[in-house]
Design a protein around this motif. Sequence first.
Motif, short mmCIF file in Angstrom:
data_model
loop_
_atom_site.label_atom_id
_atom_site.label_comp_id
_atom_site.label_asym_id
_atom_site.label_seq_id
_atom_site.Cartn_x
_atom_site.Cartn_y
_atom_site.Cartn_z
N HIS A 276 10.28 23.91 21.29
CA HIS A 276 9.93 25.29 20.92
C HIS A 276 8.43 25.47 20.66
CE1 HIS A 276 14.29 25.40 20.13
NE2 HIS A 276 14.19 26.69 20.34
N GLY A 277 7.61 24.63 21.27
CA GLY A 277 6.17 24.76 21.10
C GLY A 277 5.66 24.37 19.73
N LEU A 278 6.49 23.70 18.93
CA LEU A 278 6.10 23.32 17.58
C LEU A 278 5.16 22.10 17.60
CD1 LEU A 278 9.60 23.64 15.88
CD2 LEU A 278 7.69 25.25 15.68
N THR A 279 4.28 22.03 16.63
CA THR A 279 3.41 20.87 16.45
C THR A 279 3.65 20.29 15.06
OG1 THR A 279 1.54 22.02 15.42
CG2 THR A 279 1.67 22.09 17.84
N ARG A 280 2.99 19.19 14.79
CA ARG A 280 3.18 18.55 13.48
C ARG A 280 2.79 19.49 12.34
NH1 ARG A 280 -1.71 14.10 13.89
NH2 ARG A 280 -3.42 15.45 13.15
N ASP A 281 1.89 20.44 12.60
CA ASP A 281 1.48 21.36 11.55
C ASP A 281 2.60 22.29 11.12
OD1 ASP A 281 -1.08 20.32 11.57
OD2 ASP A 281 -1.83 21.77 13.04
N ASN A 282 3.62 22.44 11.99
CA ASN A 282 4.77 23.30 11.67
C ASN A 282 5.88 22.55 10.93
OD1 ASN A 282 3.95 24.31 14.79
ND2 ASN A 282 4.19 25.94 13.25
N LEU A 283 5.76 21.22 10.84
CA LEU A 283 6.86 20.41 10.33
C LEU A 283 6.59 19.87 8.93
CD1 LEU A 283 9.49 19.77 11.91
CD2 LEU A 283 7.63 20.57 13.35
N TRP A 284 7.69 19.74 8.19
CA TRP A 284 7.67 19.16 6.85
C TRP A 284 8.93 18.33 6.69
CZ3 TRP A 284 3.90 18.68 3.52
CH2 TRP A 284 4.18 18.29 2.20
N ALA A 285 8.89 17.29 5.87
CA ALA A 285 10.08 16.46 5.67
C ALA A 285 10.13 15.98 4.23
CB ALA A 285 10.06 15.25 6.61
N ARG B 45 0.84 -1.19 0.00
CA ARG B 45 0.00 0.00 0.00
C ARG B 45 0.88 1.25 0.00
NH1 ARG B 45 -5.21 -1.58 -1.23
NH2 ARG B 45 -5.84 -3.35 0.08
N TYR B 46 0.31 2.35 -0.52
CA TYR B 46 1.06 3.60 -0.48
C TYR B 46 1.28 4.04 0.97
CZ TYR B 46 0.51 4.41 -5.51
OH TYR B 46 0.58 4.31 -6.87
N PRO B 47 2.39 4.77 1.22
CA PRO B 47 2.65 5.24 2.58
C PRO B 47 1.73 6.39 2.96
CG PRO B 47 4.25 6.17 1.08
CD PRO B 47 3.43 5.19 0.26
N ASP B 48 1.73 6.74 4.22
CA ASP B 48 0.99 7.91 4.69
C ASP B 48 1.52 9.14 3.95
OD1 ASP B 48 -0.18 10.02 6.04
OD2 ASP B 48 0.80 9.61 7.96
N ARG B 49 0.69 9.70 3.11
CA ARG B 49 1.11 10.83 2.28
C ARG B 49 1.51 12.04 3.13
NH1 ARG B 49 -3.23 11.13 -0.70
NH2 ARG B 49 -4.22 12.77 0.53
N GLU B 50 0.92 12.14 4.31
CA GLU B 50 1.20 13.27 5.20
C GLU B 50 2.27 12.95 6.24
OE1 GLU B 50 -0.05 16.44 4.88
OE2 GLU B 50 -0.69 15.57 2.96
N PHE B 51 2.84 11.74 6.18
CA PHE B 51 3.87 11.29 7.11
C PHE B 51 3.64 11.85 8.52
CE2 PHE B 51 5.26 14.56 4.16
CZ PHE B 51 5.80 15.57 4.94
N THR B 52 2.43 11.61 9.02
CA THR B 52 1.95 12.21 10.26
C THR B 52 2.82 11.83 11.45
OG1 THR B 52 -0.29 12.05 9.35
CG2 THR B 52 -0.08 12.52 11.71
#
Length: 370
Positions: free
Chosen positions: A79-88, A60-67
């Motif tokens: 630094h108070g960051l959440t997943r919404d602040n991150l990209w990879a 199956r395809y991977p999690d497109r959002e790599f949550t």
Amino acid sequence: MTTLDDLPLRDDLVGKTPYGAPQKHVPVALNVNENTHPVPEAVAHDIVARVAAAILTVNRYPDREFTGLRESLADYLGHGLTRDNLWAANGSNEVLQQVLQAFGGPGRSVLGFAPTYSMYSLLADGTGTDWIAGERDADYVLSPETAVAAVRRARPNIVILCSPNNPTGTPLSLETIEAVYDATRYEGSAGIVVVDEAYAEFAPIGTPSALSLLDGRPRLIVSRTMSKAFAFAGARVGYLAADPAVTDALRLVRLPYHLSALTQAAAVAALAHSDEMLAMVDDIRGQRDRIVRELTTLGYTAHRSWSNFVLFGGVDDPHAMFEALLERGILIRDIGIPGHLRVTAGTEAETTAFLEAVASLRASGSAAAE
């Protein structure tokens, strides 16, 4: 035989050369700033187990959002960051390429400060973005005044600041970053500011990160990598932290499912063991500082470094010294700065081999060491 000249290459790529760090199999490879320490065995076993579990669903395809990965990265950075602040993406080079795809392109420009990471200009070429090379102050420092003056002259769409700088290892102050960010507010428009912190973990303990500047600065991006401090160069995992609007912009240019399930699993496992993975950083700092001390004693100009490498000058013939070391099984880097070479801080044994070889060349009166 067909050559590039026979193909309908884009006009703006004609005459360009690709990234060209030498790839040679030698006993002591200290040329591309890898972490030469192996992944701890217990951590490696856990990574393998998680990758094996991921293989069971690789049909199956991977999690497109790599949550899960974004959540792990946010936990690691703090630094108070959440997943919404991150990209990879697949290495920080791909992260930066996506930034240029989203905010650069034909008719737009990116400003960097030479000498700096050679991939910046190549990524600009690949995305049709005009590359502008600003100048640095003495000893490769970049002051707020010098940086702001360049921004005001060029009015770029993107500014890339390397902190600490590659290939010089020079630290960058938060004051310079703040000043550049403020200067990129132009009449009727504004620019993106990228701070590349690929080597941030090697700075002195307690050194503030540009991550501390993100709040209230939606055009600021801080790029990182797992290649260096995490000894994960072969896994190809880079990431950035920014306002959630930036990650939305990158979704417009990323390829679908760009991070494989195996990459995601390996990276999440490594981040779960961040203390063990980063335990080697202190040793690398020690070897870096040892290189600076001993090269200085030998009469070279070893520049201050907050990274995992040292740029040193006072070399009359860099090519000859490069070749002389290569003959002894030691590979370092000629980065094109006259009279200079760059060496990665390796393990104690690798560092010793390099320093003893340089000292031997110096003692023999070899032209390569003068």
